[in-house]
Design an enzyme around this catalytic site. Structure first.
Site, PDB file in Angstrom:
ATOM      1  N   HIS A   1      -6.565  25.173  26.957  1.00  0.00           N
ATOM      2  CA  HIS A   1      -7.249  24.114  26.206  1.00  0.00           C
ATOM      3  C   HIS A   1      -6.283  22.971  25.890  1.00  0.00           C
ATOM      4  CE1 HIS A   1     -10.279  27.385  24.709  1.00  0.00           C
ATOM      5  NE2 HIS A   1     -10.277  27.212  26.010  1.00  0.00           N
TER       6      HIS A   1
ATOM      7  N   TYR B   1      -4.543  16.790  30.419  1.00  0.00           N
ATOM      8  CA  TYR B   1      -5.223  16.340  31.639  1.00  0.00           C
ATOM      9  C   TYR B   1      -6.162  15.155  31.357  1.00  0.00           C
ATOM     10  CZ  TYR B   1      -8.194  16.881  35.871  1.00  0.00           C
ATOM     11  OH  TYR B   1      -8.907  16.687  37.028  1.00  0.00           O
TER      12      TYR B   1
HETATM   13 MN    MN Z   1      -9.805  29.368  20.410  1.00  0.00          MN
HETATM   14 FE    FE Z   2      -9.218  26.692  21.965  1.00  0.00          FE
END
Ligand code: MN
Ligand code: FE
Length: 356
Positions: A131, A137
């Site tokens: 994440h 990105y």
């Molecule tokens: Mn999480």
């Molecule tokens: Fe997360």
């Protein structure tokens, strides 16, 4: 004292009560838990969440951002309000993912010595890294100013408030001398787990999800929206693990579940809902955007909070209905993803689409 062995020798020693240790194994303070010995396993739910996480594997580079780059660069394709909404959510999530990862690795992992739970925590930590990578990105592909995005947790009060609330709530167990012995300490630990899992991952992420997934519905900034969709799917598993962890600790330590303690947890969640509503106000212009208005997102946050409360057996607070049934529908569209022409590969056809 915590049962975690301090040395390799100790970690491979046979627990004194090895016979029948499966029965006696507990999540916290177990004298029979050897963190290096994952089989036989007691907590099958931890194993289940691990397998779901693996089945959902993805990386941000799989999502094509070309159309988003064109839209973002065009002076007319997005309204200033739409840009503001995207930037605010980038600002919150970009640092919140790292905050979550750090809490997990530095605090939760230390006190949860059960090996099948730790196996899941390692998987979750990896997903938080994915994440964090997603926002790198997005910043790279859209050429966002990293100083702006990564400082929003300081410069935007409604984001700062949410982060500070979580940090403050989870302070007591950061003390290096903290252990999980005794009712008061176990309450502190569960209090902080509710802060990490239920409030941060289960409430503070969800107004952002609904706002960003609204772009998917409007076929705008579909790449960024799809990144959020993948994150949402992961987060719903993180939350499910957190709920199982909390409920198991409560089941094994019923003395902590006093009316006062339940009241404290409920009050914390209600305060979190208020913080989340302020964040919504900050993201949205008066009158709304993308067919969304603040009132409907408030209602969604309340609906989500009720679900979380019920999951940790506290009973609903708001009685609000889901104003966005399309949120669950949009998740089910994944197999027809080429409708949006954004993603060419299916990582894992058996990927679980559990919606929470
Ligand atoms: Mn999480
Ligand atoms: Fe997360």
């Amino acid at each position: 004292m915590p049962s975690e062995p301090q040395s390799v020798t100790a970690s491979f020693s046979v627990p004194a009560t090895a016979a029948g240790s499966q029965r006696e194994k507990t999540i916290l303070n177990s004298s029979t838990t050897d963190p290096n010995k994952i089989l036989p396993m007691k907590y099958q739910w931890a194993r289940g969440h691990y397998k779901t996480g693996v089945a959902n594997n993805w990386v941000p580079e799989e999502v094509n951002m070309q159309k988003d780059v064109e839209t973002w660069k065009s002076p007319t394709a997005l309204s200033p309000e739409e840009r503001r909404l995207i930037m605010h959510n980038m600002g919150f999530f970009s640092t919140a993912e790292s905050l979550t990862a750090n809490n997990l690795v530095l605090i939760v992992y230390k006190h949860i010595t059960n090996p099948e739970c730790r196996q899941y925590l390692l998987r979750q930590a990896y997903e938080e890294a994915v994440h964090t990578d997603t926002f790198i990105y997005c910043c790279d592909t859209l050429s966002l100013d990293p100083e702006e995005v990564y400082n929003m947790y300081i410069t935007i009060p409604s984001i700062k408030d949410k982060d500070e609330y979580v940090v403050e709530m989870t302070k007591s167990i950061l003390d290096p001398n903290f252990n999980t012995q005794g009712t008061v300490n176990i309450q502190k630990f569960v209090h902080d787990l509710v802060g990490f899992y239920v409030i941060m991952e289960g409430i503070f992420f969800y107004a952002g999800f609904v706002m960003m997934l609204s772009f998917l519905r409007r076929n705008k900034m579909v790449g960024v929206a799809e990144q959020f969709q993948f994150i949402l799917r992961d987060e719903s598993v993180h939350l499910a693990f957190g709920v199982d962890l909390i409920n198991t600790i409560v089941d094994e330590n019923p003395a902590i579940w006093t009316p006062e303690f339940q009241q404290t947890l409920r009050a914390n969640i209600k305060r979190a809902v208020d913080f989340e509503k302020r964040y919504v106000d900050d993201c949205l212009p008066t009158g709304g955007v993308l067919g969304l208005n603040a009132q409907s997102i408030y209602q969604y946050v309340e609906y989500i909070a009720d679900r979380r409360l019920k999951k940790i057996r506290l009973g609903a607070e708001y009685g609000s209905k889901n104003p966005f049934p399309w949120m669950s529908e949009i998740m089910d569209l994944r197999k027809e993803k080429n409708f949006f022409e954004t993603r060419v590969t299916e990582y894992q056809t058996a990927g679980s689409l559990k919606w929470d």
